[in-house]
Enzyme design. Structure first.
Site, PDB file in Angstrom:
ATOM      1  CG  ASP A  93      15.496  -9.480  -1.480  1.00 25.27           C
ATOM      2  OD1 ASP A  93      16.467  -9.253  -1.046  1.00 25.27           O
ATOM      3  OD2 ASP A  93      14.472  -8.824  -0.779  1.00 25.27           O
ATOM      4  CB  CYS A 284      -9.446   0.230 -18.565  1.00 28.75           C
ATOM      5  SG  CYS A 284      -8.467   0.189 -17.097  1.00 28.75           S
TER       6      CYS A 284
HETATM    7 ZN   LIG Z   1      -6.323  -0.164 -17.504  1.00 30.18          ZN
END
Ligand SMILES: [Zn+2]
Length: 497
Positions: A93, A284
């Site tokens: 950018d 997770c």
């Molecule tokens: Zn996750």
């Protein structure tokens, strides 16, 4: 044809494409996510983005590098690929964001383009002027003139094989966005970022975001790769892809992580509020929310950023698979239900079914009628257009949800939400749609509109509709000359068959 971009599959206005980036020697499959790399704060290293997430492209700020004592010389000497240890495509950018935040920047358009070229950027950007939503018309027009002149100037700069972005501005004025896009498309620049939409996304103004994208798309050819600048939340990837956006950039993965925020495809959760992780990514699977709360701040930020990236890349793959199999609208119906503002965005998209219909394949996965919005999908529009061109043979035609009747010369099937189905087409997509038994009113109303289109195209033919308990709102849409025959135990209905 723009040589750098090729469309392979389409579903509605959504597409899977290939962006060839000659300077990097790579071809990037789109829709693609470009993680934003802040050279001073590398939450996740570019090399890890490549090895752990399969990133093919990233974006970094050329102006920050230009101003940085720590990185400027190194970037010039080593080149970006080595500085970042990344072998994919690197987009830079130009400082437009800093310009909009601080009102001025200390570099000219020609200087920053030359700098991007010299540090080995694969796609560079001239300094456009981002006009925020709701700006006055005069300001939006004046800013746009500046952006146009910067884009024109970029055309004559020797960029040594670097592709160039041609940013599309125009605030919330659809006509300005469309003319800006037409101007940009008329240059020989390569990639088309739709700019200054972040305030719309942050304000959950998804309908206006889609309106802006649609306006830009009207000014661009189908071979133009479109970057939705600042779109980094996975909850809107399906919607933006369905509107025809090919590139997204995400600073969200890192910015949200810094704040303890956890991205999902239906919104944002705060780590403090989670007892369970609704995700099976490596982060997770290996941690509970309580464990993540107990680690050091830096570690937590990195792990949250990694989850945010996993969920973003997974959603992009979900979107691509849906485009490939022709179920993008079904995915969109599910995603749109995550927030009322997403419903608005989806409905705004459906408002222009004709534009979606142009690139929609004739045949795809089974059409699932899931909501009132399904009745407004481009497939329904296409069928109605076809009915408006069909001429029927007989003098008396029955459109029947039940059996045939010998009083009529010909019997067509009646299928909501499409309406009359010619006998020869009854087994073809999308007329084989799966519908709920408890269809909503919109499905019947759309079918009635189909009957009206067919009747208008055949003014000398008498039509009758045999229906199962259509609501008055659908019956009211039938032309007066069309006879109605309610089906059911007490009705004088056509013969069963
Ligand atoms: Zn996750």
């Amino acid at each position: 044809m723009r040589e750098c971009f090729e469309v392979r599959d389409t579903d509605g206005a959504g597409r899977i494409g290939e962006l060839s980036v000659p300077r990097a020697g790579v071809t990037v499959e789109t829709p693609a996510l470009m993680p934003v790399i802040n050279p001073h704060l590398r939450t996740v290293d570019p090399a890890a983005l490549e090895s752990d997430f399969g990133a093919e492209i990233l974006i970094t700020n050329g102006y920050i590098l230009y101003k940085s004592e720590a990185f400027r010389e190194r970037a010039l000497e080593e080149g970006l690929a080595e500085l970042y240890d990344f072998s994919g495509a690197i987009v830079t950018d130009s400082g437009s964001f800093q310009l909009s935040e601080y009102g001025e920047i200390s570099v000219t358009n020609a200087e920053i383009l030359a700098f991007q070229r010299d540090i080995g950027a694969d796609v560079g950007t001239p300094i456009d002027v981002p006009t925020p939503p709701d700006a006055g018309r005069e300001r939006a027009e004046a800013d746009l003139e500046t952006t146009k002149s910067r884009i024109e100037a970029a055309e004559s700069v020797d960029v040594g094989g670097m592709l160039l972005n041609a940013p599309i501005q125009g605030s919330t004025y659809p006509d300005l966005r469309e003319s800006a896009a037409a101007h940009a498309y008329g240059t020989d620049l390569d990639v088309f970022p739709v700019g200054a939409v972040v305030p719309l996304m942050n304000g959950y103004r998804y309908a206006e975001m889609i309106e802006v994208v649609r306006a830009a798309k009207r000014g661009l050819g189908a071979d133009a790769p479109v970057h939705l600048f600042g779109a980094g939340h996975p909850m809107m990837f399906a919607l933006a892809a369905a509107a025809g956006c090919d590139l997204f950039d995400s600073a969200a993965y890192a910015l949200y992580a810094r704040d303890g925020r956890y991205l999902t495809v239906s919104g944002t959760d705060h780590l403090d509020d989670l007892e369970y992780f609704p995700c099976s990514c490596p982060v997770c699977a290996e941690h509970t929310p309580a464990e993540l709360r107990s680690v050091s701040e830096t570690q937590r930020e990195t792990l949250l950023a990694r989850h945010n990236l996993h969920v973003s890349y997974r959603e992009l793959r979900t979107v691509k698979q849906a485009i490939r199999e022709g179920s993008l609208f079904e995915l969109l119906e599910r995603r749109a239900r995550s927030h009322p503002a997403m419903v608005d965005g989806y409905r705004e998209l459906l408002d222009d079914a004709a534009a979606l219909e142009r690139s929609d394949p004739v045949s795809k996965a089974t059409f699932f009628h899931l909501s009132a919005d399904s009745a407004r999908r481009p497939e329904v529009e296409r069928h109605h257009d076809r009915l408006g061109r069909l001429s029927v043979d007989g003098d008396r035609v029955l459109v029947s949800a039940g059996g045939d009747n010998s009083r009529f010369d010909e019997t067509w099937r009646l299928r909501e939400p499409f309406g009359p189905v010619p006998p020869a087409l009854s087994d073809t997509y999308p007329l084989t749609a799966e519908r709920p038994e408890r269809l909503g009113r919109a499905g019947y109303e759309a079918a009635a509109e189909g009957v009206a289109r067919l009747a208008a195209a055949n003014p000398d033919t008498e039509f009758a509709v045999a229906h199962w308990g259509w609501p008055d709102s659908a019956l009211d849409r039938l032309p007066e000359a069309v006879e109605t025959l309610p089906l059911g135990p007490e009705s004088d209905h056509p013969e069963d068959g």
